[in-house]
Each structure stands twice: as C-alpha cells, then as structure tokens.
Write a protein that holds these residues in place. Structure first.
Motif, mmCIF file in Angstrom:
data_model
loop_
_atom_site.group_PDB
_atom_site.id
_atom_site.type_symbol
_atom_site.label_atom_id
_atom_site.label_comp_id
_atom_site.label_asym_id
_atom_site.label_seq_id
_atom_site.Cartn_x
_atom_site.Cartn_y
_atom_site.Cartn_z
ATOM 1 N N THR A 59 0.865 -1.172 0.000
ATOM 2 C CA THR A 59 0.000 0.000 0.000
ATOM 3 C C THR A 59 0.902 1.222 0.000
ATOM 4 O OG1 THR A 59 -1.740 -1.143 1.236
ATOM 5 C CG2 THR A 59 -1.832 1.262 1.169
ATOM 6 N N PRO A 60 1.127 1.851 -1.169
ATOM 7 C CA PRO A 60 1.942 3.068 -1.186
ATOM 8 C C PRO A 60 1.188 4.189 -0.478
ATOM 9 C CG PRO A 60 0.963 2.687 -3.343
ATOM 10 C CD PRO A 60 0.613 1.499 -2.503
ATOM 11 N N GLY A 61 1.852 4.848 0.467
ATOM 12 C CA GLY A 61 1.167 5.886 1.210
ATOM 13 C C GLY A 61 0.737 7.044 0.339
ATOM 14 N N GLU A 62 1.644 7.504 -0.515
ATOM 15 C CA GLU A 62 1.360 8.637 -1.407
ATOM 16 C C GLU A 62 1.747 8.237 -2.832
ATOM 17 O OE1 GLU A 62 -0.237 11.243 -0.675
ATOM 18 O OE2 GLU A 62 -0.262 11.060 1.522
ATOM 19 N N PRO A 63 0.811 7.651 -3.581
ATOM 20 C CA PRO A 63 1.147 7.152 -4.924
ATOM 21 C C PRO A 63 1.694 8.211 -5.874
ATOM 22 C CG PRO A 63 -0.975 6.288 -4.185
ATOM 23 C CD PRO A 63 -0.571 7.334 -3.192
ATOM 24 N N SER A 64 1.398 9.472 -5.632
ATOM 25 C CA SER A 64 1.873 10.521 -6.552
ATOM 26 C C SER A 64 3.380 10.678 -6.522
ATOM 27 C CB SER A 64 1.208 11.858 -6.217
ATOM 28 O OG SER A 64 1.605 12.313 -4.927
ATOM 29 N N ILE A 65 4.045 10.222 -5.460
ATOM 30 C CA ILE A 65 5.494 10.403 -5.356
ATOM 31 C C ILE A 65 6.245 9.080 -5.243
ATOM 32 C CG2 ILE A 65 5.357 12.725 -4.376
ATOM 33 C CD1 ILE A 65 5.821 11.456 -1.605
ATOM 34 N N VAL A 66 5.540 7.943 -5.202
ATOM 35 C CA VAL A 66 6.202 6.648 -5.051
ATOM 36 C C VAL A 66 6.391 6.016 -6.422
ATOM 37 C CG1 VAL A 66 6.035 4.337 -4.074
ATOM 38 C CG2 VAL A 66 5.298 6.306 -2.723
ATOM 39 N N HIS A 67 7.653 5.853 -6.841
ATOM 40 C CA HIS A 67 7.966 5.315 -8.164
ATOM 41 C C HIS A 67 8.063 3.791 -8.132
ATOM 42 C CE1 HIS A 67 10.719 3.978 -11.390
ATOM 43 N NE2 HIS A 67 10.251 4.985 -12.085
ATOM 44 N N HIS A 68 8.690 3.237 -7.099
ATOM 45 C CA HIS A 68 8.692 1.783 -6.929
ATOM 46 C C HIS A 68 9.009 1.431 -5.490
ATOM 47 C CE1 HIS A 68 13.265 1.561 -7.671
ATOM 48 N NE2 HIS A 68 13.088 0.907 -6.536
ATOM 49 N N ILE A 69 8.716 0.182 -5.134
ATOM 50 C CA ILE A 69 8.972 -0.335 -3.792
ATOM 51 C C ILE A 69 9.536 -1.746 -3.944
ATOM 52 C CG2 ILE A 69 7.911 -1.103 -1.623
ATOM 53 C CD1 ILE A 69 5.739 1.079 -2.225
ATOM 54 N N ILE A 70 10.606 -2.031 -3.200
ATOM 55 C CA ILE A 70 11.172 -3.384 -3.149
ATOM 56 C C ILE A 70 11.315 -3.778 -1.691
ATOM 57 C CG2 ILE A 70 13.092 -4.893 -3.775
ATOM 58 C CD1 ILE A 70 13.823 -2.869 -5.961
ATOM 59 N N ALA A 71 10.844 -4.963 -1.341
ATOM 60 C CA ALA A 71 11.047 -5.511 -0.005
ATOM 61 C C ALA A 71 12.212 -6.488 -0.056
ATOM 62 C CB ALA A 71 9.787 -6.205 0.497
ATOM 63 N N PHE A 72 13.266 -6.206 0.710
ATOM 64 C CA PHE A 72 14.451 -7.053 0.787
ATOM 65 C C PHE A 72 14.448 -7.813 2.112
ATOM 66 C CE2 PHE A 72 15.844 -3.527 -1.943
ATOM 67 C CZ PHE A 72 16.484 -4.185 -2.976
#
Length: 311
Positions: A59-72
């Motif tokens: 769940t991206p908190g602010e989709p307007s500024i989140v380009h990608h997410i990776i869980a390591f």
C-alpha cells in the motif's frame, strides 16, 4: 494478458495476508539534490519461528510520489549492518541507492505503478528465518509532484511449510548496467537485446519460471522475452507489444516454463526517445537527451524479474 501471443495468464488468485508491516513514522522525500530519493526503512519481522512468504502486497502511502517499492530480506547475520545504516542517517530510514547496503540479500517482493497483490505459486515460498528483518526500499520521485509525508506499508501471506523454496532472479544484460544501453536523443525506435543462459549465474540444472514481469521507465514502448531450447525451438515467456508505464504488474504463467542448463533466455526491448515521447514537467515536455541504464526516473531500464524454482 497479451492477447495474440503464446503466453496465457493464470486466473488471478488473491493472497490471504496475515502479516502487515508499516513504516514507523512518516518520511518526506528530500529533493534538494534532484527529483529522485531512494530510502530504506528497516521493519521488524514479528514471527519467532521460520516462515515462508507465499504472497506479497503493497500500500503506497502517497502514490503521486512513489515510483517503486522493493522488499528485501535482512537475514539474522545482516541485521546489525541494517540497523547501523539506519542509525547513521538522521531521520526515518537511510539513503540507499540500488541495493540496501547489507551484503547478500534477497527480494521478497516488489511494486511499481499499476502493480497488484501477488500470490506465489502453490506449494512454494520464500524462506525467512527467525531473527530476520525486512528492509523496504521506497523510490520517491518528485518530478511531477511536490514532496509530502509518506507512510508506505507492505503485507505478506505466510506459511510454516512449503513443498519447494522459491527465488526471485533479476535478469538483464550485465553490459547494460555498465553504460552499454545507450538511448540517443531524438530517436523513436531504439532496440537493445541480449541472450544468456541464466543457469550460468544462478546454478542448477533446471529452472522453472512460474511468473515474470518487466520493469522499464518512461520511454519504453515494447518488450519480449523467450527461451530457446536445445530441443524444441523457441518458446515465448511474455510479449508486451504496446507497453505503457502503468502496466508494471507481473504475469503468472498458466503453464510454468522450464529451462534446462544450456537453454538461453533472450530479451528484446524498444524505446522511443523522440520529442513526442518525453516526460512532461509543469506542462512542458523535457528536451530529449541521451539516456542510459540507471535508477533515476529519467534514466531507463529493461529489467526482468522472475519467480523461479531451481533444481
């Protein structure tokens, strides 16, 4: 679903999440050195016994500024380094361009605009030992929006036991990562391709591809991946003839594709770097410039991400 190509997407099956992890406090991206800010957040893994991750969501908190997410994954012997990185950088999390800076690690899942929750193939999962932590890398981009506080969360479906351990592999031409993927300014159909045997890098005699996805940035227009068998000819893994930036989700194959050692995997990607296909900032298209491989939003990629089992 890539209608008209050899691939068939399996019917979507939503994960049943049992583990939710969120950033401990809001983070406002720093755009003092440009529009891209890569930040790693160290999250506690709550389970006190070995688990296997069988599904992933964001769940991206602010989709307007989140380009990608990776869980390591930060396994137990890397937790001290992750916590040291966090402590050395003021504010929530720490700056982490590319990898999270803890040595060897593994992907647990990823998200980009257009991505959806994913359930990993039945009977498989990603091992997480007790005492591990999860590092969530968020790539913030403020090219089209002002920095605002963000609280992003990830969630997992887990199991105590699985029949076979899965792995994520990242697949790209190593030469591209060293500046060998030039995209000249003004050209409207730039093509790069490569062919390599993945078992040379990841080992094993047999690699089964259960799902796959492709990550490109703003200039990508089409892409195709296929395996060439020593016996049996070519088989398409996926074909994206008209790619859009917001089509970033992976595809679960209806029938898993298996490659043996010696069966090379090929990729071909196309880009449009003409004036008509430039990102728009404040209502004005950027001026075309030579681009190459890079993590920034105005750089480019042709990165394959595959969920595989290796035997």
């Amino acid at each position: 679903e890539n209608e008209g190509t050899p691939i068939e997407a399996a019917q979507y099956e939503a994960p049943t999440f049992d583990t939710d992890l969120a950033m401990a406090e809001p983070y406002t991206p720093d755009n003092s050195n440009g529009t891209d800010d890569y930040r790693c957040f160290v999250l506690d893994w709550p389970h006190q016994e070995r688990k296997y991750i069988t599904g992933f969501g964001v769940t991206p908190g602010e989709p307007s500024i989140v380009h990608h997410i990776i869980a390591f994954l930060a396994p137990p012997d890397s937790v001290a380094q992750a916590e040291a990185n966090d402590a050395a950088d003021p504010g929530p999390g720490y700056r982490c361009f590319g990898e999270p800076g803890i040595g060897a690690t593994a992907w647990l899942g990823s998200w980009a605009p257009g991505g959806i929750d994913s359930k990993y193939p039945e009977g498989t999962g990603l091992e997480v030992q007790a005492g591990s932590k999860v590092i969530v890398q968020v790539h913030y981009n403020t090219l089209s929006a002002e920095p605002i506080p963000d609280v992003t969360s990830v969630r997992f479906e887990t199991a105590d036991v699985v029949g076979e351990e899965g792995n994520f592999i990242l697949w790209a031409n190593p030469l591209w990562l060293k500046g060998g993927m030039n995209l000249p300014a003004g050209m409207n159909d730039i093509v790069h391709n490569f062919t390599l045997d993945p078992t040379r890098f990841y080992g094993g005699n047999e690699m089964t591809f259960d799902s796959g996805g492709l990550h490109m940035h703003l200039l990508g227009t089409s892409a195709e991946t296929w395996v060439t068998r020593q016996v049996g000819g070519e088989e398409c893994l996926f074909d994206i003839p008209q790619r859009e930036f917001y089509w970033q989700q992976g595809v679960r194959f209806l029938i898993a594709r298996t490659g043996l050692a010696g069966d090379p995997l090929s990729r071909e990607c196309h880009w449009d770097n003409s004036l008509d296909n430039q990102p728009v900032v404040a209502g004005v298209p950027l001026t075309p410039a030579d681009r190459n491989w890079g993590d920034g939003s105005t750089d480019e990629m042709c990165l394959g991400v595959y969920y595989v089992t290796i035997r």
